[in-house]
Design an enzyme around this catalytic site. Structure first.
Site, PDB file in Angstrom:
ATOM      1  N   GLU A 154      -4.542  -1.082  11.873  1.00 20.48           N
ATOM      2  CA  GLU A 154      -4.054  -1.806  10.703  1.00 20.48           C
ATOM      3  C   GLU A 154      -2.546  -2.023  10.824  1.00 20.48           C
ATOM      4  OE1 GLU A 154      -5.645  -3.356   8.193  1.00 20.48           O
ATOM      5  OE2 GLU A 154      -3.603  -4.021   7.889  1.00 20.48           O
ATOM      6  N   LYS A 157       2.056  -3.886   5.801  1.00 15.43           N
ATOM      7  CA  LYS A 157       3.340  -3.300   5.414  1.00 15.43           C
ATOM      8  C   LYS A 157       3.218  -2.831   3.976  1.00 15.43           C
ATOM      9  CE  LYS A 157       5.573  -7.252   6.126  1.00 15.43           C
ATOM     10  NZ  LYS A 157       4.590  -8.082   6.823  1.00 15.43           N
ATOM     11  N   GLU A 158       3.621  -1.607   3.693  1.00 16.32           N
ATOM     12  CA  GLU A 158       3.643  -1.170   2.299  1.00 16.32           C
ATOM     13  C   GLU A 158       4.596  -2.090   1.553  1.00 16.32           C
ATOM     14  OE1 GLU A 158       4.370   3.035   1.907  1.00 16.32           O
ATOM     15  OE2 GLU A 158       2.777   3.491   3.320  1.00 16.32           O
ATOM     16  N   LYS A 210      -1.153  -0.741  18.474  1.00 13.10           N
ATOM     17  CA  LYS A 210      -0.583  -0.309  17.190  1.00 13.10           C
ATOM     18  C   LYS A 210       0.710   0.493  17.400  1.00 13.10           C
ATOM     19  CE  LYS A 210       0.123   0.803  13.020  1.00 13.10           C
ATOM     20  NZ  LYS A 210       0.576  -0.136  12.007  1.00 13.10           N
ATOM     21  N   ILE A 256      16.633  -6.253  12.205  1.00 15.18           N
ATOM     22  CA  ILE A 256      17.910  -5.902  12.842  1.00 15.18           C
ATOM     23  C   ILE A 256      18.962  -5.570  11.775  1.00 15.18           C
ATOM     24  CG2 ILE A 256      17.470  -7.114  15.014  1.00 15.18           C
ATOM     25  CD1 ILE A 256      19.347  -9.380  13.964  1.00 15.18           C
ATOM     26  N   TYR A 257      18.473  -5.075  10.643  1.00 10.83           N
ATOM     27  CA  TYR A 257      19.422  -4.654   9.609  1.00 10.83           C
ATOM     28  C   TYR A 257      19.904  -3.236   9.884  1.00 10.83           C
ATOM     29  CZ  TYR A 257      18.236  -8.681   6.758  1.00 10.83           C
ATOM     30  OH  TYR A 257      18.080  -9.957   6.304  1.00 10.83           O
ATOM     31  N   GLY A 259      21.469   0.344   8.783  1.00 11.70           N
ATOM     32  CA  GLY A 259      21.309   1.078   7.531  1.00 11.70           C
ATOM     33  C   GLY A 259      21.412   2.567   7.739  1.00 11.70           C
ATOM     34  N   CYS A 266       4.937   5.787   8.766  1.00  7.73           N
ATOM     35  CA  CYS A 266       4.478   5.279  10.065  1.00  7.73           C
ATOM     36  C   CYS A 266       5.493   5.391  11.194  1.00  7.73           C
ATOM     37  CB  CYS A 266       4.026   3.833   9.907  1.00  7.73           C
ATOM     38  SG  CYS A 266       2.543   3.694   8.893  1.00  7.73           S
ATOM     39  N   LYS A 327      11.637   2.398   1.370  1.00  8.71           N
ATOM     40  CA  LYS A 327      12.014   0.982   1.376  1.00  8.71           C
ATOM     41  C   LYS A 327      11.641   0.409   0.013  1.00  8.71           C
ATOM     42  CE  LYS A 327       7.749  -0.959   3.268  1.00  8.71           C
ATOM     43  NZ  LYS A 327       7.153  -1.856   4.242  1.00  8.71           N
TER      44      LYS A 327
HETATM   45  N1  LIG Z   1       0.651   3.460   5.110  1.00  9.24           N
HETATM   46  C1  LIG Z   1       0.828   2.448   5.929  1.00  9.24           C
HETATM   47  O1  LIG Z   1       1.660   1.573   5.699  1.00  9.24           O
HETATM   48  C2  LIG Z   1      -0.012   2.311   7.180  1.00  9.24           C
HETATM   49  C3  LIG Z   1      -0.046   1.078   7.840  1.00  9.24           C
HETATM   50  C4  LIG Z   1      -0.828   0.966   8.975  1.00  9.24           C
HETATM   51  C5  LIG Z   1      -1.551   2.055   9.449  1.00  9.24           C
HETATM   52  N2  LIG Z   1      -1.464   3.244   8.797  1.00  9.24           N
HETATM   53  C6  LIG Z   1      -2.253   4.359   9.319  1.00  9.24           C
HETATM   54  O2  LIG Z   1      -3.452   4.471   8.550  1.00  9.24           O
HETATM   55  C7  LIG Z   1      -3.833   5.833   8.395  1.00  9.24           C
HETATM   56  C8  LIG Z   1      -3.924   6.201   6.926  1.00  9.24           C
HETATM   57  O3  LIG Z   1      -2.637   6.078   6.372  1.00  9.24           O
HETATM   58  P1  LIG Z   1      -2.389   6.079   4.785  1.00  9.24           P
HETATM   59  O4  LIG Z   1      -0.947   5.793   4.582  1.00  9.24           O
HETATM   60  O5  LIG Z   1      -3.417   5.232   4.133  1.00  9.24           O
HETATM   61  O6  LIG Z   1      -2.708   7.616   4.466  1.00  9.24           O
HETATM   62  P2  LIG Z   1      -2.833   8.332   3.032  1.00  9.24           P
HETATM   63  O7  LIG Z   1      -2.338   9.699   3.232  1.00  9.24           O
HETATM   64  O8  LIG Z   1      -2.221   7.455   1.982  1.00  9.24           O
HETATM   65  O9  LIG Z   1      -4.398   8.359   2.762  1.00  9.24           O
HETATM   66  C9  LIG Z   1      -5.305   9.105   3.495  1.00  9.24           C
HETATM   67  C10 LIG Z   1      -6.451   9.491   2.566  1.00  9.24           C
HETATM   68  O10 LIG Z   1      -7.504  10.063   3.345  1.00  9.24           O
HETATM   69  C11 LIG Z   1      -8.124  11.064   2.555  1.00  9.24           C
HETATM   70  N3  LIG Z   1      -8.957  11.927   3.410  1.00  9.24           N
HETATM   71  C12 LIG Z   1      -8.601  12.941   4.227  1.00  9.24           C
HETATM   72  N4  LIG Z   1      -9.679  13.487   4.829  1.00  9.24           N
HETATM   73  C13 LIG Z   1     -10.763  12.801   4.386  1.00  9.24           C
HETATM   74  C14 LIG Z   1     -12.149  12.871   4.648  1.00  9.24           C
HETATM   75  N5  LIG Z   1     -12.664  13.770   5.484  1.00  9.24           N
HETATM   76  N6  LIG Z   1     -12.974  12.019   4.002  1.00  9.24           N
HETATM   77  C15 LIG Z   1     -12.473  11.091   3.147  1.00  9.24           C
HETATM   78  N7  LIG Z   1     -11.162  10.969   2.867  1.00  9.24           N
HETATM   79  C16 LIG Z   1     -10.312  11.809   3.476  1.00  9.24           C
HETATM   80  C17 LIG Z   1      -6.965  11.750   1.883  1.00  9.24           C
HETATM   81  O11 LIG Z   1      -7.372  12.493   0.764  1.00  9.24           O
HETATM   82  C18 LIG Z   1      -6.080  10.534   1.524  1.00  9.24           C
HETATM   83  O12 LIG Z   1      -6.401  10.047   0.226  1.00  9.24           O
HETATM   84  C19 LIG Z   1      -2.815   6.628   9.184  1.00  9.24           C
HETATM   85  O13 LIG Z   1      -3.284   6.836  10.491  1.00  9.24           O
HETATM   86  C20 LIG Z   1      -1.619   5.713   9.213  1.00  9.24           C
HETATM   87  O14 LIG Z   1      -0.771   5.948  10.321  1.00  9.24           O
HETATM   88  C21 LIG Z   1      -0.737   3.389   7.666  1.00  9.24           C
END
Ligand SMILES: NC(=O)c1ccc[n+]([C@@H]2O[C@H](COP(=O)([O-])OP(=O)(O)OC[C@H]3O[C@@H](n4cnc5c(N)ncnc54)[C@H](O)[C@@H]3O)[C@@H](O)[C@H]2O)c1
Length: 440
Positions: A154, A157-158, A210, A256-257, A259, A266, A327
Site C-alpha cells: 500500500e 499517504k496519511e 514498497k 525536498i523541503y 525541516g 513508515c 505532518k
Molecule cells: N500508515 C500508513 O500511512 C501506511 C501506508 C502504507 C503502508 N503501511 C503499512 O501497513 C501496515 C499497517 O499499518 P497501519 O498504519 O494501518 O497500522 P495500525 O497500527 O494503524 O493498524 C494495525 C491494526 O492491526 C490490528 N491487529 C494486530 N494484530 C491483529 C490480528 N491478529 N488480527 C486483526 N487485527 C490485528 C491492530 O489492533 C491495529 O488496529 C504496516 O505494515 C505499515 O507499514 C502503512
C-alpha cells in the site's frame, strides 16, 4: 466481491472502506475489541479527511461490517487482506509476529480457496514465510485447501489516504499465479478505469518496491536536511537552493523541503528495516544508514538552536510549540519530531505549551500528565507565558499567524521555525528574532 481485511488501522480501514465504496461486501476484523465496538457504531478512531463520512455511509448501506470473530472473517471473503502493523523489533527489523499470527488464523479457519493478500509493509521473503505457516497448519489439520499468497503493498499517504486509494498512482500486484492475478485485477478494476495503473511483478520485487519507494522519499528529505545544515554554515539560503534545484524536472519540487526531520509510522521504520534486510544479506547499505543518521540528527536541530540562543540555560524557560503530529492533516504522532523536541526541552528543565489542530487527544494518550508539558486548546493559548515559539508541523493555519500577537505575547519575541514557514526578513523587520532551517 467478498473481501475480508485483517487489521482496522490506517491501512486496513481505508482499504476496507474504499473497497466497500465501489460496491464490494467487506468485513473488517481487528483484535482490538473497543476499536471494533466503536467502528460498528460509526466511530472512527483516527483522524483522516473523508474517512469518517465514508465509514458511516458504507455501514448504513450494509457493504461494510466489523467483527472480532476470526472464523466469521475467514469464512467471509475470497480475498483475505493482511493489513496489520509491522513495527520495528529491538534491532530494527520488521516484526512479523502480527502478520504471521493472521496467516495462522486464516490457515486454521479456511475451508475453501482463499487469496491471501499482503498489504502490510513486509521484508522480502515474507510471502514465503506466510506460505510456510499455512502449510504447517494444513499439515496439522490434515487438509490441502488451495490458496495463493499475493503481495499488494500500500502506498497511501496519511492525510490524503482516501484519495490515494481511490485514485492510486499505481497498484502493485506481486504474484506468479495467473488465477490470483486475475482475481486481484478484477477487484481493482474500479480504481483502474481512466488509465492502466496495475503493475504486476513477482512477489519479491513487489515486496521490495514498497521499501524502495519509502527509502527514496526519506533519502530526498535527508539529502535536503544535510544541504540545509551546510547552507546555514555557508551563509546561503536553502529555500533559494530548493527552488533552484526543484525547477530541474529530473529533480522536481516534491519531498525536498528542509525541516526538523521526518517521522511517522513508515519512513523511520521502513528505512531501518531495509537496512537490517541488507545486513542480513551480508550487504552494508551505506546510503540507508546515512539517511537514518541524518534524520535522527535533524530531529535535534531545533533544540540545538534553542539551546544556543539561550546559551544552554533552559531551566525554567517556557516554549510554545505549534504542531505535534508528524505532518499536517493527521493526528499520528508515531516517531514525530515534536516528541524528540519536547522531550529534550523538558529534560533540559524547560516547560512546553503545545498545540496541534488534530493531535491533542493523541498527545494526551501518549503523555498523560507529563510534568513540564501543558496541552492547550488553541495556538494562541500556547503562546501565553512562553519565552519563544517553536513551529514543528506545517499545518496550514500556522502559515499566516498574527505576528503582532506573537510579538506581544512572547516574552523574548523569538521564533524557531522548524518548517521554514515564515519570511525571515519580514519577521526581523517586525522586531522578532527568527531562526529557520538552513537560512542565513
Ligand atoms: N500508515 C500508513 O500511512 C501506511 C501506508 C502504507 C503502508 N503501511 C503499512 O501497513 C501496515 C499497517 O499499518 P497501519 O498504519 O494501518 O497500522 P495500525 O497500527 O494503524 O493498524 C494495525 C491494526 O492491526 C490490528 N491487529 C494486530 N494484530 C491483529 C490480528 N491478529 N488480527 C486483526 N487485527 C490485528 C491492530 O489492533 C491495529 O488496529 C504496516 O505494515 C505499515 O507499514 C502503512
Amino acid at each position: 466481491m467478498r473481501v475480508t481485511v485483517f487489521g482496522s488501522g490506517y491501512v486496513g480501514l481505508v482499504t476496507g472502506v474504499c473497497l466497500a465504496e465501489v460496491g464490494n461486501d467487506v468485513l473488517c476484523i481487528d483484535v482490538d475489541e473497543t476499536k471494533i465496538a466503536n467502528l460498528k457504531r460509526g466511530i472512527v478512531p483516527i483522524f483522516e479527511p473523508g474517512l469518517d463520512e465514508m465509514v458511516k455511509d458504507n455501514l448504513r448501506a450494509g457493504r461494510l461490517k466489523f467483527t472480532t470473530n476470526v472464523l466469521e472473517a475467514v469464512e467471509h471473503g475470497v480475498f483475505q487482506f493482511i493489513a496489520v502493523g509491522t513495527p520495528p523489533d529491538e534491532d530494527g527489523a520488521a516484526d512479523l509476529q502480527y502478520v504471521l499470527a493472521v496467516a495462522k488464523s486464516i490457515a486454521e479457519n479456511m475451508h475453501e480457496y482463499r487469496v491471501i493478500v499482503d498489504k502490510s509493509t513486509v521484508p522480502v521473503g515474507t510471502a514465503d514465510r506466510v506460505k510456510e505457516v499455512i502449510e504447517q497448519v494444513q499439515d496439522a489439520r490434515v487438509v490441502d485447501i488451495p490458496y495463493d499468497v499475493v503481495s499488494n503493498p500500500e502506498f497511501l499517504k496519511e492525510g490524503a489516504a482516501i484519495d490515494d486509494f481511490m485514485k492510486p498512482d499505481r497498484i502493485i500486484i506481486g504474484t506468479d499465479n495467473p488465477k490470483a492475478e486475475k482475481l486481484l485485477k478484477a477487484l481493482y478494476a474500479p480504481f483502474n478505469r481512466s488509465h492502466e495503473r496495475i503493475i504486476t511483478m513477482d512477489v519479491r520485487s513487489a515486496e521490495l518496491t514498497k521499501y524502495a519507494a519509502n527509502a527514496m522519499l526519506a533519502t530526498k528529505i535527508s539529502f535536503m536536511n544535510e544541504l540545509a545544515n551546510l547552507a546555514e554554515r555557508l551563509g546561503a539560503d536553502i529555500e533559494h537552493v530548493r527552488n533552484g534545484i526543484g525547477s530541474d524536472t529530473r529533480i522536481g519540487y516534491s519531498f525536498i523541503y528542509p525541516g526538523c526531520g521526518y517521522g511517522g509510522s513508515c519512513f523511520p521504520k521502513d528505512v531501518k528495516a531495509l537496512e537490517r534486510t541488507a545486513q542480513q544479506m551480508g550487504y552494508q547499505a551505506e546510503l540507508l544508514n546515512a539517511v537514518e543518521n541524518v534524520n535522527n540528527r535533524q530531529k535535534q536541530v531545533l533544540f540545538t538552536k534553542v539551546s544556543a540562543h539561550y546559551q544552554g540555560d533552559l531551566q525554567g524557560k517556557t516554549f510554545a510549540m505549534w504542531g505535534l503530529a508528524f505532518k499536517p492533516k493527521t493526528d499520528d504522532m508515531r516517531e514525530a519530531p515534536s516528541r524528540v523536541i519536547l522531550e529534550t526541552l523538558i529534560a533540559a528543565g524547560a516547560n512546553v505549551r503545545a498545540y496541534d489542530p488534530e493531535a491533542m487527544a493523541e498527545a494526551r494518550r501518549i503523555y498523560g500528565d507529563k510534568p513540564g508539558l501543558t496541552l492547550t486548546d488553541t495556538a494562541e493559548e500556547a503562546l501565553t507565558g512562553a519565552n519563544a515559539l517553536l513551529v514543528v508541523t506545517e499545518w496550514k493555519n500556522f502559515w499566516s499567524p498574527d505576528f503582532d500577537l506573537i510579538k506581544n505575547t512572547l516574552k523574548d519575541g523569538v521564533i524557531f521555525d522548524g518548517r521554514n514557514l515564515y519570511e525571515p526578513e519580514l519577521l526581523k523587520e517586525m522586531g522578532l528574532t527568527y531562526y529557520g532551517i538552513g537560512r542565513p
